[in-house]
Design a protein around this motif. Structure first.
Motif, PDB file in Angstrom:
ATOM      1  N   ALA A  82      39.266  13.702 -36.897  1.00 24.12           N
ATOM      2  CA  ALA A  82      38.555  13.038 -35.804  1.00 24.12           C
ATOM      3  C   ALA A  82      37.088  12.824 -36.155  1.00 24.12           C
ATOM      4  O   ALA A  82      36.519  11.757 -35.894  1.00 24.12           O
ATOM      5  CB  ALA A  82      38.684  13.866 -34.525  1.00 24.12           C
ATOM      6  N   ALA A  83      36.466  13.829 -36.774  1.00 21.30           N
ATOM      7  CA  ALA A  83      35.056  13.699 -37.144  1.00 21.30           C
ATOM      8  C   ALA A  83      34.854  12.619 -38.202  1.00 21.30           C
ATOM      9  O   ALA A  83      33.885  11.851 -38.141  1.00 21.30           O
ATOM     10  CB  ALA A  83      34.530  15.040 -37.650  1.00 21.30           C
ATOM     11  N   SER A  84      35.758  12.539 -39.151  1.00 25.73           N
ATOM     12  CA  SER A  84      35.616  11.520 -40.207  1.00 25.73           C
ATOM     13  C   SER A  84      35.754  10.113 -39.621  1.00 25.73           C
ATOM     14  O   SER A  84      35.050   9.188 -40.036  1.00 25.73           O
ATOM     15  CB  SER A  84      36.648  11.759 -41.316  1.00 25.73           C
ATOM     16  N   ARG A  85      36.664   9.939 -38.636  1.00 27.57           N
ATOM     17  CA  ARG A  85      36.797   8.627 -37.997  1.00 27.57           C
ATOM     18  C   ARG A  85      35.519   8.271 -37.249  1.00 27.57           C
ATOM     19  O   ARG A  85      35.062   7.124 -37.296  1.00 27.57           O
ATOM     20  CB  ARG A  85      37.986   8.617 -37.033  1.00 27.57           C
ATOM     21  N   GLN A  86      34.949   9.234 -36.555  1.00 31.08           N
ATOM     22  CA  GLN A  86      33.723   8.981 -35.803  1.00 31.08           C
ATOM     23  C   GLN A  86      32.569   8.619 -36.729  1.00 31.08           C
ATOM     24  O   GLN A  86      31.740   7.773 -36.404  1.00 31.08           O
ATOM     25  CB  GLN A  86      33.360  10.212 -34.973  1.00 31.08           C
ATOM     26  N   LEU A  87      32.537   9.249 -37.898  1.00 26.52           N
ATOM     27  CA  LEU A  87      31.451   8.999 -38.858  1.00 26.52           C
ATOM     28  C   LEU A  87      31.711   7.789 -39.742  1.00 26.52           C
ATOM     29  O   LEU A  87      30.846   7.384 -40.512  1.00 26.52           O
ATOM     30  CB  LEU A  87      31.246  10.242 -39.727  1.00 26.52           C
ATOM     31  N   GLY A  88      32.936   7.228 -39.652  1.00 29.04           N
ATOM     32  CA  GLY A  88      33.260   6.050 -40.445  1.00 29.04           C
ATOM     33  C   GLY A  88      33.474   6.330 -41.913  1.00 29.04           C
ATOM     34  O   GLY A  88      33.086   5.525 -42.766  1.00 29.04           O
ATOM     35  N   MET A  89      34.084   7.470 -42.224  1.00 31.25           N
ATOM     36  CA  MET A  89      34.362   7.807 -43.617  1.00 31.25           C
ATOM     37  C   MET A  89      35.734   8.478 -43.708  1.00 31.25           C
ATOM     38  O   MET A  89      36.300   8.886 -42.683  1.00 31.25           O
ATOM     39  CB  MET A  89      33.275   8.722 -44.180  1.00 31.25           C
ATOM     40  N   CYS A  90      36.260   8.581 -44.916  1.00 31.23           N
ATOM     41  CA  CYS A  90      37.550   9.238 -45.096  1.00 31.23           C
ATOM     42  C   CYS A  90      37.356  10.756 -45.124  1.00 31.23           C
ATOM     43  O   CYS A  90      36.232  11.254 -45.238  1.00 31.23           O
ATOM     44  CB  CYS A  90      38.234   8.760 -46.365  1.00 31.23           C
ATOM     45  N   ARG A  91      38.481  11.496 -45.031  1.00 29.24           N
ATOM     46  CA  ARG A  91      38.410  12.957 -45.008  1.00 29.24           C
ATOM     47  C   ARG A  91      37.775  13.510 -46.284  1.00 29.24           C
ATOM     48  O   ARG A  91      36.950  14.421 -46.233  1.00 29.24           O
ATOM     49  CB  ARG A  91      39.820  13.538 -44.834  1.00 29.24           C
ATOM     50  N   ALA A  92      38.171  12.944 -47.425  1.00 28.96           N
ATOM     51  CA  ALA A  92      37.634  13.437 -48.699  1.00 28.96           C
ATOM     52  C   ALA A  92      36.117  13.260 -48.757  1.00 28.96           C
ATOM     53  O   ALA A  92      35.385  14.141 -49.234  1.00 28.96           O
ATOM     54  CB  ALA A  92      38.304  12.716 -49.863  1.00 28.96           C
ATOM     55  N   SER A  93      35.631  12.109 -48.256  1.00 28.89           N
ATOM     56  CA  SER A  93      34.181  11.867 -48.251  1.00 28.89           C
ATOM     57  C   SER A  93      33.467  12.849 -47.346  1.00 28.89           C
ATOM     58  O   SER A  93      32.365  13.317 -47.653  1.00 28.89           O
ATOM     59  CB  SER A  93      33.886  10.433 -47.799  1.00 28.89           C
ATOM     60  N   LEU A  94      34.112  13.185 -46.216  1.00 25.37           N
ATOM     61  CA  LEU A  94      33.488  14.131 -45.305  1.00 25.37           C
ATOM     62  C   LEU A  94      33.414  15.520 -45.925  1.00 25.37           C
ATOM     63  O   LEU A  94      32.402  16.218 -45.792  1.00 25.37           O
ATOM     64  CB  LEU A  94      34.250  14.176 -43.979  1.00 25.37           C
ATOM     65  N   TYR A  95      34.485  15.938 -46.628  1.00 19.47           N
ATOM     66  CA  TYR A  95      34.447  17.236 -47.295  1.00 19.47           C
ATOM     67  C   TYR A  95      33.315  17.277 -48.339  1.00 19.47           C
ATOM     68  O   TYR A  95      32.611  18.281 -48.480  1.00 19.47           O
ATOM     69  CB  TYR A  95      35.787  17.536 -47.959  1.00 19.47           C
ATOM     70  N   ARG A  96      33.142  16.172 -49.069  1.00 17.80           N
ATOM     71  CA  ARG A  96      32.051  16.112 -50.048  1.00 17.80           C
ATOM     72  C   ARG A  96      30.699  16.190 -49.341  1.00 17.80           C
ATOM     73  O   ARG A  96      29.761  16.839 -49.819  1.00 17.80           O
ATOM     74  CB  ARG A  96      32.148  14.823 -50.880  1.00 17.80           C
TER      75      ARG A  96
END
Length: 383
Positions: free
Chosen positions: A343-357
């Motif tokens: 949900a956070a990655s969708r809100q931030l406009g990035m994929c899950r992998a990008s959010l983990y990075r």
């Protein structure tokens, strides 16, 4: 003396006491709002009815007024009708008007209804989902025939209106329940604009500062020598602790609630500074163990990596302003989504992998399955 920029800010803020913000001002720094405003600008002069959806307090009427002011019909009337506030017994005459002698107690010269008053301009029907079913048929005919039949009139009156409707309800659910006409829904929903909730918007800090600037400038005498400093340095008027509380809060009442909170804080603050203790009770209650654990975990720097690598990780104070803002935005998205990475990655406009990075880059430890507390609705927020 206030600078030219501050003077313009003050003048603009004073003008907002009687008018609504323009579309560009409503746009803010949130990508969802920017896309919505772009679509609204494209729709407004195409003769397509607009349906604005959104929770209570998200600014549906503000948006309707801004759309009208942007449109080619801006010199005409904008007539706003709250369908939930008109008694059913009076709704027909209020909307469609009546002719002389239509009923006992009628005005001697008759009365133009809201629909006819909006001729040449815009008719805004707020809370369209609460319109009595019996009136929905008449409204459908008005929209399809472009004419209105006042009560007691012998012939219809032609009208030229642009229609904007708004509701916080799910009209498709009302259709399934038999409470809203399906054919009327497709007539009014030519272009749908869905306003995001405040808790999902990425520009909350900007909105807080914008509202604070407005309130400070409106509450200070125009000739005050301090008004320029208050407006220009609004960010210094709000303490970091108070700002953190406001950014973390879920804002169930959306923009209306935020505006009420800022007005309250400006009224009770001392020494021209809003402290956390000046916040209303509901926001002060945010200092519970759950939220503190999340904020502390998000600010924690794992020193065990120092022993492994021999390289000291940068502390939070070492981040440049851009990274600080990005870090706050990521933490806000995580707390708002209850630390759900998808949900956070969708809100931030990035994929899950990008959010983990991004979490690793910004030194934000991942708090798994950490539930946020349930927030009660702020008492001054009217639905």
């Amino acid at each position: 003396m206030p600078t030219q920029t501050v003077t313009r800010l003050i003048q603009r803020s004073h003008s907002r006491s009687t008018t609504y913000r323009s579309l560009d001002e409503l746009c803010g720094g949130d990508p969802q709002m920017q896309d919505l405003i772009i679509r609204g600008k494209r729709l407004i002069d195409k003769g397509i009815p607009i349906l604005i959806l959104g929770e209570t307090g998200t600014g549906k009427e503000y948006l309707s007024r801004a759309l009208h002011a942007y449109s080619e019909r801006r010199k005409g009337n904008l007539v706003a009708v709250n369908c939930a506030s008109i008694p059913e017994s009076l709704a027909e005459s209020e909307l469609f008007g009546y002719s002389k002698g239509a009923f006992s107690g009628a005005l001697s010269g008759g009365m133009k209804g809201k629909v006819q008053q909006a001729d040449g301009g815009t008719l805004f029907l707020d809370e369209i989902g609460d319109m009595p079913f019996s009136l929905q048929t008449r409204l459908l005919r008005v929209l399809s025939e472009r004419e209105v039949m006042p009560l007691g009139a012998a012939s219809p009156v032609s009208i030229d209106i642009h229609l904007i409707c708004a509701t916080h309800q799910d009209l498709k659910t009302l259709i399934a329940q038999g409470r809203f006409r399906e054919d009327l829904y497709y007539r009014i929903a030519g272009g749908v604009l869905r306003l995001p909730t405040l808790r999902a918007r990425a520009d909350k800090r900007q909105l807080i500062m914008q509202m604070l600037t407005d309130e400070l400038s409106l509450n200070q005498p125009a000739a005050s020598r301090n008004v320029g400093d208050l407006v220009e340095h609004a960010d210094q008027t709000l303490s970091p602790a108070a700002l953190q509380q406001m950014l973390t809060y879920s804002w169930p009442g959306n923009l209306r609630q935020m505006h009420a909170v800022i007005r309250y804080c400006c009224a009770v603050m001392s020494n021209n500074r809003i402290e956390a203790s000046d916040l209303p009770e509901d926001l002060m209650q945010l200092q519970d163990l759950h939220v503190s654990a999340i904020i502390n975990a998000a600010s924690f720097v794992d020193t065990r990596h120092q022993d492994l690598s021999g390289t000291r990780l940068p502390a939070l104070r070492a981040f440049n302003p851009a990274l600080r803002d990005e870090r706050s935005r990521v933490i806000e998205a995580l707390t708002g989504s209850r630390w759900n990475i998808s949900a956070a990655s969708r809100q931030l406009g990035m994929c899950r992998a990008s959010l983990y990075r991004k979490l690793r880059q910004l030194e934000i430890p991942h708090v798994r399955d950490q539930a946020m507390p349930a927030y009660s609705t702020y008492s001054t927020c009217a639905a």
